[in-house]
Design a protein around this motif. Sequence first.
Motif, short mmCIF file in Angstrom:
data_model
loop_
_atom_site.label_atom_id
_atom_site.label_comp_id
_atom_site.label_asym_id
_atom_site.label_seq_id
_atom_site.Cartn_x
_atom_site.Cartn_y
_atom_site.Cartn_z
N PRO A 281 -70.30 -8.58 29.26
CA PRO A 281 -71.33 -7.91 28.46
C PRO A 281 -70.99 -8.06 26.97
O PRO A 281 -69.83 -7.93 26.60
CB PRO A 281 -71.25 -6.45 28.91
CG PRO A 281 -69.91 -6.30 29.56
CD PRO A 281 -69.54 -7.65 30.08
N PRO A 282 -71.98 -8.37 26.13
CA PRO A 282 -71.69 -8.67 24.74
C PRO A 282 -71.20 -7.46 23.95
O PRO A 282 -70.46 -7.62 22.98
CB PRO A 282 -73.02 -9.17 24.19
CG PRO A 282 -74.05 -8.64 25.12
CD PRO A 282 -73.40 -8.56 26.46
N LEU A 283 -71.61 -6.26 24.34
CA LEU A 283 -71.28 -5.06 23.56
C LEU A 283 -70.64 -4.02 24.48
O LEU A 283 -70.79 -4.08 25.69
CB LEU A 283 -72.55 -4.46 22.96
CG LEU A 283 -73.26 -5.25 21.89
CD1 LEU A 283 -74.61 -4.64 21.60
CD2 LEU A 283 -72.42 -5.33 20.63
N TYR B 68 -62.35 -6.32 18.29
CA TYR B 68 -63.43 -6.45 17.32
C TYR B 68 -63.86 -5.09 16.77
O TYR B 68 -63.95 -4.89 15.56
CB TYR B 68 -64.65 -7.15 17.96
CG TYR B 68 -65.74 -7.41 16.95
CD1 TYR B 68 -65.75 -8.60 16.21
CD2 TYR B 68 -66.74 -6.47 16.70
CE1 TYR B 68 -66.72 -8.83 15.26
CE2 TYR B 68 -67.71 -6.70 15.74
CZ TYR B 68 -67.71 -7.88 15.03
OH TYR B 68 -68.67 -8.10 14.07
N TRP B 69 -64.09 -4.12 17.68
CA TRP B 69 -64.60 -2.82 17.22
C TRP B 69 -63.51 -1.96 16.61
O TRP B 69 -63.79 -1.09 15.78
CB TRP B 69 -65.39 -2.13 18.34
CG TRP B 69 -66.63 -2.93 18.65
CD1 TRP B 69 -66.83 -3.74 19.73
CD2 TRP B 69 -67.79 -3.07 17.82
NE1 TRP B 69 -68.05 -4.37 19.62
CE2 TRP B 69 -68.66 -3.98 18.47
CE3 TRP B 69 -68.18 -2.53 16.59
CZ2 TRP B 69 -69.90 -4.35 17.92
CZ3 TRP B 69 -69.42 -2.90 16.05
CH2 TRP B 69 -70.26 -3.79 16.71
N THR C 90 -65.31 -0.15 26.59
CA THR C 90 -65.56 -1.57 26.40
C THR C 90 -65.95 -2.28 27.69
O THR C 90 -66.24 -3.47 27.67
CB THR C 90 -64.32 -2.24 25.77
OG1 THR C 90 -63.14 -1.73 26.41
CG2 THR C 90 -64.24 -1.91 24.29
N THR D 272 -71.19 -11.45 18.84
CA THR D 272 -70.38 -10.85 19.91
C THR D 272 -69.51 -11.90 20.60
O THR D 272 -69.63 -13.09 20.34
CB THR D 272 -71.31 -10.22 20.95
OG1 THR D 272 -72.08 -11.27 21.51
CG2 THR D 272 -72.21 -9.18 20.33
N VAL E 180 -66.03 -3.43 31.97
CA VAL E 180 -65.36 -4.54 32.68
C VAL E 180 -66.45 -5.50 33.14
O VAL E 180 -67.61 -5.12 33.30
CB VAL E 180 -64.56 -4.06 33.92
CG1 VAL E 180 -63.34 -3.26 33.50
CG2 VAL E 180 -65.41 -3.27 34.88
N SER E 181 -66.07 -6.75 33.35
CA SER E 181 -67.02 -7.70 33.94
C SER E 181 -66.38 -8.29 35.19
O SER E 181 -65.15 -8.36 35.30
CB SER E 181 -67.40 -8.79 32.94
OG SER E 181 -66.28 -9.20 32.20
N TRP F 63 -61.61 -8.53 23.96
CA TRP F 63 -62.15 -9.02 22.68
C TRP F 63 -62.89 -7.89 21.97
O TRP F 63 -62.71 -7.66 20.78
CB TRP F 63 -63.11 -10.20 22.93
CG TRP F 63 -63.61 -10.83 21.65
CD1 TRP F 63 -63.06 -11.87 20.96
CD2 TRP F 63 -64.77 -10.43 20.90
NE1 TRP F 63 -63.80 -12.15 19.85
CE2 TRP F 63 -64.85 -11.30 19.77
CE3 TRP F 63 -65.75 -9.44 21.06
CZ2 TRP F 63 -65.87 -11.19 18.83
CZ3 TRP F 63 -66.76 -9.34 20.11
CH2 TRP F 63 -66.82 -10.20 19.00
N LYS F 64 -63.69 -7.17 22.74
CA LYS F 64 -64.46 -6.04 22.17
C LYS F 64 -63.53 -4.95 21.63
O LYS F 64 -63.82 -4.33 20.62
CB LYS F 64 -65.39 -5.44 23.23
CG LYS F 64 -66.56 -6.35 23.58
CD LYS F 64 -67.58 -5.64 24.47
CE LYS F 64 -67.19 -5.67 25.91
NZ LYS F 64 -67.44 -6.97 26.59
#
Lengths: 337, 337
Positions: free
Chosen positions: B313-315, A288-289, A321, B302, A323-324, A284-285
């Motif tokens: 992580p949001p960013l 978005y960016w 961006t 975010t 990883v989680s 997603w990031k």
Amino acid sequence: MKKLIVVYIFLLGLFALYLFYYKSTSLNETALEKAQEGIRGNMNEKYVMVTFQAGHDYWKRALKGFEDAAGALNVSIEYRGAAQYDVHEQITVLEQVIAKKPDGIAISAIDPDKLTTTINKAIDAGIPVVLFDSGAPSSKAQTFIGTDNYNAGVMGAQEMASLLDNKGQVGIVTLPNQLNHQERVKGFLETMEKDYPGIKVVEVKDGKGSEPISRMAAKELLSKYPHLNGIFATEAIGGIGVGSAVSAVKGKNKVKIVSFDTDKPTLDLIKDGTISATLAQGTWKMGYWSMQFLFHLNHKLTADSKLGNISAPPLPPNVDTGVSVITKKNVGDFYGQ
Amino acid sequence: MKKLIVVYIFLLGLFALYLFYYKSTSLNETALEKAQEGIRGNMNEKYVMVTFQAGHDYWKRALKGFEDAAGALNVSIEYRGAAQYDVHEQITVLEQVIAKKPDGIAISAIDPDKLTTTINKAIDAGIPVVLFDSGAPSSKAQTFIGTDNYNAGVMGAQEMASLLDNKGQVGIVTLPNQLNHQERVKGFLETMEKDYPGIKVVEVKDGKGSEPISRMAAKELLSKYPHLNGIFATEAIGGIGVGSAVSAVKGKNKVKIVSFDTDKPTLDLIKDGTISATLAQGTWKMGYWSMQFLFHLNHKLTADSKLGNISAPPLPPNVDTGVSVITKKNVGDFYGQ
């Protein structure tokens, strides 16, 4: 007396007009002032995301991020992609997109070297370009937004170490010829060596991105190292193969598996406990960016334009961006993403 | 007759009121509609940048980027900093800033470990925090925006190789105990080894961030290695010391110097040819994207908020703002920045 009333009403009318005029002017000025501020474009601006294997679930969240940014910025987007895993098809699609002169293009490059000429063609035509997910370092595009694979490997090692209470034997199933996978393995190995002396990485095997070959590789690891405690799979298909080998040969929950990405089969194996953790990329990031950066290039909102003819890259060249970690605890958040 | 005039004026007044009311309503609706689109805050929002050595020129461009983003987003900013290079003073300043409950704080941490508790205090109080320029990896802040020092070392090596036509002997003057300088040296060394086999790095010396000590270190390099072709200085004060040693002992233009940062003395030495190139950090970008990221956290723009309760992580956790190479050709762009 009546004259007085006429004059009175006339003056009252003037005062009312004045009040309304005053109110409407001040309101409009504030409102217009506000509308001119903020960061926003207009719906005639068109930004295009170009990928390969366009139907693949992997791109959905990236496109959602691209859409969300476009919505916030009040601009239009289009999604285009090669249907297949085929560099020539992606070049053709990119050529078609360039011909329409959009306001910006975000590309995930299937093959950095073979796409460089076409990417440069877009930039030479004055179209802002950013690379996301899979970069093209030798092209003229100055920004890449995606996973720092070395850091992803570091996270994988930390998660594995935590699952094994910092001790044991670990194997790796990967794609040894692909740069992003080499970096994941390097980050994993260097972190184990530096921070977890109780963990030994016994062998790195080639799963060839194939489920049966990865299953075979995992089987070999399990028979060769009877005390094996964990396997790190650097991509999802391999992780599924490893999962089936571990489920078949040994009981579940004995050998811990850390895998990569969030396709549905992987999430299912997280849910049933076969895979202990998987690393979700910040797709997603990325989208978005990418959109935000293209907008900044197109509207010249960067240091370049703010500080005169300065010889600096307009945008950050590299955005990790991240990883989680997904485990049984939070796997529910990732279904349907 | 007079009655009629009264009624006439009254009706005329009503019509005028109606017209004005209509005009003001429709204009306001459009304007407000516009104001709701785009990405913008309001001037009551206050974001704070916190540094150390607050008067230092180095922060000017970072603050300019912070201001430019705030201007574009229609929010307010404040700049606060420890006057000295003193961690306790920065902790005090940060405590004062937290007490005012701002909408976001961008911090450059003088000492990551000693500041972690106070940074976490801000985050626990619900204040969005990003780190820029100098990070605090063990704090709860999830984003760092600054120079990737390894990549900066890579750029330094590439520039040096190009100055030396890919062959010769090179020395390094650095601060061996500081992490960011270790990374610059590592990037430089690994790039020379991998990509430029014709260049040999003969020695790495400690300049202690002092002009006279760096001058002495460079003198020793010059006498020990009579065929030395280049020196890489990983920080500006050292670079000035190296410059004065090279100017004094040998003629200019013989030993090429690649330095770091863009303070005025360094730019002057670029202009007069003593230093061949210096690496400018993306400080404007650090400030600009710090502000943007804080705004996104504060307004919940975010993935977190867009995709439900997602455990990501949001960013982006790491943004490399890059370096650009300054030589005689483009040094003019950097004066007065």
